[in-house]
Design an enzyme around this catalytic site. Structure first.
Site, PDB file in Angstrom:
ATOM      1  N   ARG A 140       0.782  -1.406  -0.085  1.00 33.97           N
ATOM      2  CA  ARG A 140      -0.163   0.003   0.001  1.00 33.97           C
ATOM      3  C   ARG A 140       0.691   1.212   0.154  1.00 33.97           C
ATOM      4  O   ARG A 140       0.464   2.148   0.655  1.00 33.97           O
ATOM      5  CB  ARG A 140      -0.852  -0.013   1.218  1.00 33.97           C
ATOM      6  CG  ARG A 140      -0.109  -0.094   2.653  1.00 33.97           C
ATOM      7  CD  ARG A 140      -0.974   0.145   3.531  1.00 33.97           C
ATOM      8  NE  ARG A 140      -0.643   0.146   5.020  1.00 33.97           N
ATOM      9  CZ  ARG A 140      -1.089   0.265   6.017  1.00 33.97           C
ATOM     10  NH1 ARG A 140      -2.065   1.038   5.982  1.00 33.97           N
ATOM     11  NH2 ARG A 140      -0.574   0.113   7.204  1.00 33.97           N
TER      12      ARG A 140
ATOM     13  N   ASP B 233      -6.418  -3.738   0.482  1.00 39.26           N
ATOM     14  CA  ASP B 233      -6.984  -2.749  -0.203  1.00 39.26           C
ATOM     15  C   ASP B 233      -5.979  -1.676  -0.593  1.00 39.26           C
ATOM     16  O   ASP B 233      -6.304  -0.761  -1.441  1.00 39.26           O
ATOM     17  CB  ASP B 233      -8.277  -1.987   0.467  1.00 39.26           C
ATOM     18  CG  ASP B 233      -7.923  -1.387   1.801  1.00 39.26           C
ATOM     19  OD1 ASP B 233      -6.635  -1.388   2.015  1.00 39.26           O
ATOM     20  OD2 ASP B 233      -8.889  -1.042   2.497  1.00 39.26           O
ATOM     21  N   GLY B 234      -4.974  -1.899   0.124  1.00 41.38           N
ATOM     22  CA  GLY B 234      -3.889  -0.866  -0.494  1.00 41.38           C
ATOM     23  C   GLY B 234      -3.962   0.564   0.127  1.00 41.38           C
ATOM     24  O   GLY B 234      -3.362   1.631   0.019  1.00 41.38           O
TER      25      GLY B 234
ATOM     26  N   ARG C 178       5.836   9.788   3.531  1.00 44.39           N
ATOM     27  CA  ARG C 178       7.009   9.341   4.482  1.00 44.39           C
ATOM     28  C   ARG C 178       8.174   9.673   3.779  1.00 44.39           C
ATOM     29  O   ARG C 178       8.369   9.492   2.709  1.00 44.39           O
ATOM     30  CB  ARG C 178       6.843   7.902   4.502  1.00 44.39           C
ATOM     31  CG  ARG C 178       7.842   7.344   5.786  1.00 44.39           C
ATOM     32  CD  ARG C 178       7.232   5.872   6.161  1.00 44.39           C
ATOM     33  NE  ARG C 178       6.960   4.828   5.485  1.00 44.39           N
ATOM     34  CZ  ARG C 178       6.968   3.604   6.018  1.00 44.39           C
ATOM     35  NH1 ARG C 178       6.423   3.566   7.137  1.00 44.39           N
ATOM     36  NH2 ARG C 178       7.195   2.596   4.994  1.00 44.39           N
TER      37      ARG C 178
ATOM     38  N   ARG D  10      15.517  -2.783   4.004  1.00 42.80           N
ATOM     39  CA  ARG D  10      15.313  -3.574   5.258  1.00 42.80           C
ATOM     40  C   ARG D  10      15.889  -4.601   5.161  1.00 42.80           C
ATOM     41  O   ARG D  10      16.370  -5.150   4.196  1.00 42.80           O
ATOM     42  CB  ARG D  10      13.639  -3.838   5.225  1.00 42.80           C
ATOM     43  CG  ARG D  10      12.695  -2.823   4.854  1.00 42.80           C
ATOM     44  CD  ARG D  10      11.720  -3.168   4.156  1.00 42.80           C
ATOM     45  NE  ARG D  10      10.582  -2.152   3.700  1.00 42.80           N
ATOM     46  CZ  ARG D  10       9.621  -1.662   4.290  1.00 42.80           C
ATOM     47  NH1 ARG D  10       9.483  -2.001   5.386  1.00 42.80           N
ATOM     48  NH2 ARG D  10       8.914  -0.472   3.775  1.00 42.80           N
TER      49      ARG D  10
ATOM     50  N   ASP E 233      11.121  -7.417   8.270  1.00 41.96           N
ATOM     51  CA  ASP E 233      10.724  -6.291   7.367  1.00 41.96           C
ATOM     52  C   ASP E 233      10.500  -4.814   7.931  1.00 41.96           C
ATOM     53  O   ASP E 233      10.608  -3.864   7.035  1.00 41.96           O
ATOM     54  CB  ASP E 233       9.450  -6.772   6.556  1.00 41.96           C
ATOM     55  CG  ASP E 233       8.194  -6.965   7.579  1.00 41.96           C
ATOM     56  OD1 ASP E 233       8.544  -7.793   8.284  1.00 41.96           O
ATOM     57  OD2 ASP E 233       6.985  -6.399   7.369  1.00 41.96           O
ATOM     58  N   ASN E 234      10.525  -4.865   9.104  1.00 45.87           N
ATOM     59  CA  ASN E 234      10.359  -3.416   9.774  1.00 45.87           C
ATOM     60  C   ASN E 234      11.630  -3.229  10.441  1.00 45.87           C
ATOM     61  O   ASN E 234      11.354  -2.190  11.171  1.00 45.87           O
ATOM     62  CB  ASN E 234       9.230  -3.417  10.673  1.00 45.87           C
ATOM     63  CG  ASN E 234       7.797  -3.762  10.075  1.00 45.87           C
ATOM     64  OD1 ASN E 234       7.593  -3.322   8.990  1.00 45.87           O
ATOM     65  ND2 ASN E 234       7.040  -4.332  10.984  1.00 45.87           N
TER      66      ASN E 234
ATOM     67  N   ASP F 157       8.047   1.985  10.516  1.00 52.03           N
ATOM     68  CA  ASP F 157       6.898   1.341  10.691  1.00 52.03           C
ATOM     69  C   ASP F 157       6.197   1.468  12.126  1.00 52.03           C
ATOM     70  O   ASP F 157       6.275   0.705  12.993  1.00 52.03           O
ATOM     71  CB  ASP F 157       7.180  -0.391  10.416  1.00 52.03           C
ATOM     72  CG  ASP F 157       5.959  -0.678   9.671  1.00 52.03           C
ATOM     73  OD1 ASP F 157       4.762  -0.579  10.298  1.00 52.03           O
ATOM     74  OD2 ASP F 157       5.863  -1.204   8.674  1.00 52.03           O
TER      75      ASP F 157
HETATM   76  P1  AMP Z   1       3.287  -3.758   8.175  1.00 50.36           P
HETATM   77  O1  AMP Z   1       2.420  -4.534   9.190  1.00 50.36           O
HETATM   78  O2  AMP Z   1       2.633  -2.351   8.208  1.00 50.36           O
HETATM   79  O3  AMP Z   1       4.637  -3.886   8.428  1.00 50.36           O
HETATM   80  O4  AMP Z   1       2.567  -4.421   6.961  1.00 50.36           O
HETATM   81  C1  AMP Z   1       3.007  -5.718   6.402  1.00 50.36           C
HETATM   82  C2  AMP Z   1       2.698  -5.985   5.145  1.00 50.36           C
HETATM   83  O5  AMP Z   1       1.366  -5.891   4.785  1.00 50.36           O
HETATM   84  C3  AMP Z   1       3.275  -5.277   4.162  1.00 50.36           C
HETATM   85  O6  AMP Z   1       3.692  -5.870   2.874  1.00 50.36           O
HETATM   86  C4  AMP Z   1       2.455  -4.031   3.660  1.00 50.36           C
HETATM   87  O7  AMP Z   1       2.516  -3.504   2.645  1.00 50.36           O
HETATM   88  C5  AMP Z   1       1.259  -5.021   3.709  1.00 50.36           C
HETATM   89  N1  AMP Z   1      -0.148  -4.252   3.932  1.00 50.36           N
HETATM   90  C6  AMP Z   1      -0.435  -3.453   5.013  1.00 50.36           C
HETATM   91  N2  AMP Z   1      -1.715  -3.095   5.047  1.00 50.36           N
HETATM   92  C7  AMP Z   1      -1.963  -3.482   3.904  1.00 50.36           C
HETATM   93  C8  AMP Z   1      -3.213  -2.685   3.010  1.00 50.36           C
HETATM   94  N3  AMP Z   1      -4.098  -2.118   3.720  1.00 50.36           N
HETATM   95  N4  AMP Z   1      -3.242  -3.268   1.706  1.00 50.36           N
HETATM   96  C9  AMP Z   1      -2.510  -4.005   1.286  1.00 50.36           C
HETATM   97  N5  AMP Z   1      -1.118  -4.222   2.075  1.00 50.36           N
HETATM   98  C10 AMP Z   1      -1.073  -3.943   3.187  1.00 50.36           C
HETATM   99 MG    MG Z   2       6.057  -2.962   7.569  1.00 47.47          MG
END
Ligand code: AMP
Ligand code: MG
Length: 493
Positions: free
Chosen positions: A97, A129-130, A180, A187, A258-259, A268
């Protein structure tokens, strides 16, 4: 003036060096436009540092860029590919997203990623949903700016726009996009992606790119084994970063690989929060049921994540795998020493101590134990010691604390520096104010429910100068009433 010239006059000076890496590392695509973008937050001082024109950014055209409705000149928009261990489980991820617009080259010649978060679906969105909701984007804005003001390396937040479109989580929420700004979005998970999905040449290209982008000023590139130097340098930066988190009581909440950045910036801001009552077992995130990412575990998780980075680099460190493992392990073993040194230095400063003595560790640990036993507020204990106003907390009434206090006073006398310099050191090392959870929630609620951003603006103002010990900070120092129950954070997607 043509539109293109107008965009240029905003000060955008974009390159996208990441887009010159082998193609497996990204997917080129644009953000998905939104209905009715409206600018909610603009970080004017950051805009100026980046060489951007504030008035232009506020204009209709400027806002369209923050919304992903228009691409600034020089941009090469893409979504980055990465992998990661999420709560210990390996997964292929990527920007699901987010869109990297490019790297802004500042008037000082520095390079910063400009990324839109919440900008629509990408090939890495999986079921998502991105999009992003307003509350979590404002939360990231507040927390990252607070961390920056605390002197902790972090990505930053340039702007937040509302999209005019709803997002659906448990309920319908207003959608938003955050811009951002980061030293880079490389990462540990980017290396895991390269090692898992690419050829050795791809991994090498990523490692060379990283060395060039982040470590060009460190003379490591001259050394015999440049890839080992890369590992060494990331270990050093992460040890410093995590020590800084511990010193202010920051709990990241989702330290998946990844964070974790290669640059050593905090990234993150999902379920992060600051600890109130001192307790190493503190966890805020509702999804962290086992306490994997509890306050006291953060250094251990840091080294676990760095071990994942080391694994990816093995083929570059030595052709003989056994030898490579041996070298990597030796390098990783430096983390705990580096971390401890950084943390001790920080703790001495919090107690106004300049020189080193063997017993300092015990003095610090004793205080922490007393804080835990008496359920003392972490930030306010150090604040009270700094102001020498030992009132209002149970801890200060105990005999054990008074004994500790005498020992501490004795220790402060055993240094050349004056009491005044010692007090100044404490003031500069102990924030008078942190983003208290109930204050953050209060600001988000006013914004989300009433469209009132003034509560957040006041909070941001108070948090922008945490070492100033001013009267306006006082009401922001009061911890939440424990009768409100334990604070919980949610992943915020
Ligand atoms: P995060 O928990 O923010 O580190 O995200 C983990 C993964 O989920 C990453 O690949 C994000 O890009 C993906 N992600 C988080 N929220 C969404 C969303 N609403 N739509 C698509 N991908 C998401
Ligand atoms: Mg992340």
């Amino acid at each position: 003036m043509t539109k293109e010239q107008e965009v240029n006059s905003a000060g955008w000076n974009l390159d996208n060096s990441y887009g010159r890496l082998p193609e497996l590392f990204y997917s080129r695509l644009d953000s998905t436009p939104v209905d009715e973008p409206e600018l909610i937050v603009l970080n004017e001082s950051l805009a100026e540092e980046l060489g951007l024109d504030v008035e232009y950014l506020k204009s209709e055209e400027g806002v369209r860029i923050f919304a992903g409705n228009k691409t600034p000149k020089g941009s090469d928009p893409l979504a980055q590919a990465y992998a990661g261990h999420q709560f210990g489980h390996f997964t292929m991820l990527g920007d699901g997203r987010a869109i990297l617009l490019g790297e802004q080259i500042t008037p000082e010649g520095e390079r910063f990623d400009i990324q839109l978060k919440g900008s629509g679906r990408t090939p890495y969105s999986r079921g998502g949903d991105g999009r992003a909701a307003l509350g979590p984007m404002l939360r990231e804005h507040i927390m990252s700016e607070a961390m920056h003001a605390l002197g902790i390396p972090t990505n930053r937040s340039l702007a937040v726009v509302i999209t005019g479109e709803p997002v659906y989580r448990e309920t319908e929420l207003p959608g938003a996009i955050l811009t951002r700004v980061a030293a880079s979005h490389l990462r540990v998970g980017t290396f895991q992606f390269a090692a898992g999905g690419g050829e050795k040449e791809d991994l090498k290209a990523l490692a060379d790119y990283t060395l060039n982008r982040h470590f060009a000023n460190v003379d490591i590139v001259e050394e015999e084994n440049r890839y080992l130097s890369l590992l060494n340098e990331v270990i050093k930066r992460q040890a410093q970063l995590i020590a800084k988190w511990q010193l202010v009581g920051f709990i990241h909440g989702v330290m998946n690989t990844d964070n974790m950045t290669i640059s050593g910036e905090t990234i993150d801001y999902g379920p992060c929060a600051f600890m109130d009552t001192y307790d190493p077992a503190t966890v805020f995130s509702s999804i962290d049921r086992q306490g994997r990412y509890a306050y006291g575990n953060q250094p251990k998780i840091g080294v676990w994540n760095l071990a994942r980075l080391a694994e990816t680099l093995l083929p570059l460190i030595h052709d003989d795998q056994e030898k490579a493992v041996e070298i990597a392990e030796e390098t990783l073993s430096k983390f705990s020493q580096l971390y401890r040194k950084e943390w001790l230095e920080g703790m001495r400063a919090k107690l106004g101590i300049f020189n080193e003595e063997q017993e300092d560790e015990a003095l610090i640990e004793d205080l922490l134990q007393l804080m835990e036993k008496n359920k003392a507020d972490y930030t306010n204990t150090f604040r009270a010691l700094t102001l020498n106003k030992l009132e209002g907390m149970e801890l200060f009434k105990t005999k054990e604390f008074n004994e500790w206090y005498e020992k501490w006073q004795g220790r402060r006398k055993r240094q050349e520096e004056s009491d005044e310099s010692s007090n100044d050191l404490m003031k500069n090392s102990n924030p008078a104010v942190i983003p208290r959870n109930h204050r953050v929630e209060e600001a988000l609620e006013a914004a989300e429910k009433q469209g009132d951003y003034s509560v957040m603006e006041r909070l941001l103002d108070v948090l922008s100068d945490p070492f100033n010990y001013s009267a306006v900070q006082e009401e922001y120092c009061i911890p939440q009433d424990p009768s409100a129950g334990p604070y919980r954070t949610f992943c915020g997607t």
